[in-house]
Design an enzyme around this catalytic site. Sequence first.
Site, mmCIF file in Angstrom:
data_model
loop_
_atom_site.group_PDB
_atom_site.id
_atom_site.type_symbol
_atom_site.label_atom_id
_atom_site.label_comp_id
_atom_site.label_asym_id
_atom_site.label_seq_id
_atom_site.Cartn_x
_atom_site.Cartn_y
_atom_site.Cartn_z
ATOM 1 N N GLY A 77 0.822 -1.194 0.000
ATOM 2 C CA GLY A 77 0.000 0.000 0.000
ATOM 3 C C GLY A 77 0.862 1.252 0.000
ATOM 4 O O GLY A 77 2.077 1.205 0.210
ATOM 5 N N GLY A 78 0.231 2.384 -0.265
ATOM 6 C CA GLY A 78 0.946 3.650 -0.240
ATOM 7 C C GLY A 78 1.440 4.071 -1.612
ATOM 8 O O GLY A 78 1.217 3.393 -2.622
ATOM 9 N N TYR A 82 11.386 6.041 -0.727
ATOM 10 C CA TYR A 82 12.804 5.823 -1.029
ATOM 11 C C TYR A 82 13.409 4.946 0.047
ATOM 12 O O TYR A 82 13.071 5.076 1.231
ATOM 13 C CB TYR A 82 13.540 7.163 -1.084
ATOM 14 C CG TYR A 82 15.047 7.033 -1.038
ATOM 15 C CD1 TYR A 82 15.772 6.676 -2.174
ATOM 16 C CD2 TYR A 82 15.754 7.238 0.150
ATOM 17 C CE1 TYR A 82 17.144 6.528 -2.140
ATOM 18 C CE2 TYR A 82 17.131 7.098 0.199
ATOM 19 C CZ TYR A 82 17.828 6.742 -0.942
ATOM 20 O OH TYR A 82 19.191 6.598 -0.890
ATOM 21 N N HIS A 83 14.288 4.035 -0.365
ATOM 22 C CA HIS A 83 15.118 3.278 0.567
ATOM 23 C C HIS A 83 16.577 3.456 0.160
ATOM 24 O O HIS A 83 16.894 3.508 -1.038
ATOM 25 C CB HIS A 83 14.783 1.781 0.537
ATOM 26 C CG HIS A 83 13.374 1.461 0.909
ATOM 27 N ND1 HIS A 83 12.800 1.891 2.082
ATOM 28 C CD2 HIS A 83 12.423 0.751 0.264
ATOM 29 C CE1 HIS A 83 11.554 1.451 2.142
ATOM 30 N NE2 HIS A 83 11.298 0.760 1.047
ATOM 31 N N GLY A 145 4.604 0.591 4.944
ATOM 32 C CA GLY A 145 3.915 0.154 3.731
ATOM 33 C C GLY A 145 3.867 -1.356 3.738
ATOM 34 O O GLY A 145 4.932 -2.001 3.742
ATOM 35 N N GLY A 156 6.954 -3.699 4.961
ATOM 36 C CA GLY A 156 7.052 -3.395 6.389
ATOM 37 C C GLY A 156 7.314 -1.941 6.707
ATOM 38 O O GLY A 156 6.567 -1.066 6.294
ATOM 39 N N ALA A 158 10.288 1.417 7.398
ATOM 40 C CA ALA A 158 11.592 2.008 7.100
ATOM 41 C C ALA A 158 11.779 3.222 7.999
ATOM 42 O O ALA A 158 10.926 4.106 8.037
ATOM 43 C CB ALA A 158 11.689 2.416 5.636
ATOM 44 N N CYS A 174 5.193 9.721 -0.438
ATOM 45 C CA CYS A 174 3.836 9.428 0.053
ATOM 46 C C CYS A 174 2.770 10.215 -0.695
ATOM 47 O O CYS A 174 1.663 10.408 -0.190
ATOM 48 C CB CYS A 174 3.727 9.703 1.553
ATOM 49 S SG CYS A 174 4.984 8.883 2.543
#
Length: 229
Positions: A77-78, A82-83, A145, A156, A158, A174
């Site tokens: 979802g969402g 960024y990671h 998310g 999960g 972040a 987001c």
Amino acid sequence: MKTVLVLRLGRAPYGPVLAWQRRLHRLRREEKIPNILLSLEHEPVVTLGRSAKTADLLLSEEERERLGVEVYLIERGGAATYHGPGQLVLYPILNLRTLGLSLRQYVEGLEKVMIRVGKALGVELFRRPGYPGAWHELGKVGFVGVHVQGWVSFHGLALNVNLNPNGFQWIVPCGMADLSVVSLSDLLGRPVEVKEVEPLALAAFSEVFGVDLVELSGKEIRTWLNQLG
């Protein structure tokens, strides 16, 4: 207490970890494996959830190639997030029914994990109903998310620790153009490393969800998965 197996992956590219998550999710739904938690940092990557729009990605294809930034369309979802290095990511693959959790309780639990980490470091974070994540008065620090199918979760949370680079400038995070994104280092006024935050997050996860965490080495879990097929 119920047991959750933990695999700490260190710094890892997104693609292989996504493939692992999907495999582990399938095996958990088939009740071939117990609940599992992956803990890691990613190489720079932008992920686009089910609510993301093309306009949320601000980089051209040429710029992404130059910066070495991957982009993935995923099932969580969402919108866009960024990671990257300096961000702690937790991917729980959990059967929520075995833990007695509704989807709302689960998302709130992930938020509470990040809020407890902040408290342990002396940073006051809070929830914003309707806006999943962990927030500070100066901006958003943690993101949630998830995807749940057959009552089993993956993807999960972040938590921004000390982003380098801060890739949120490459997206509309987001789906909120005016969203300010900050890290724990920004709020504490000192450099904080993921290795300092990870044990706090794992302890908070154990407390919030009432589970006992048992850490496995990468070799152990790879051998185990190969045996399962």
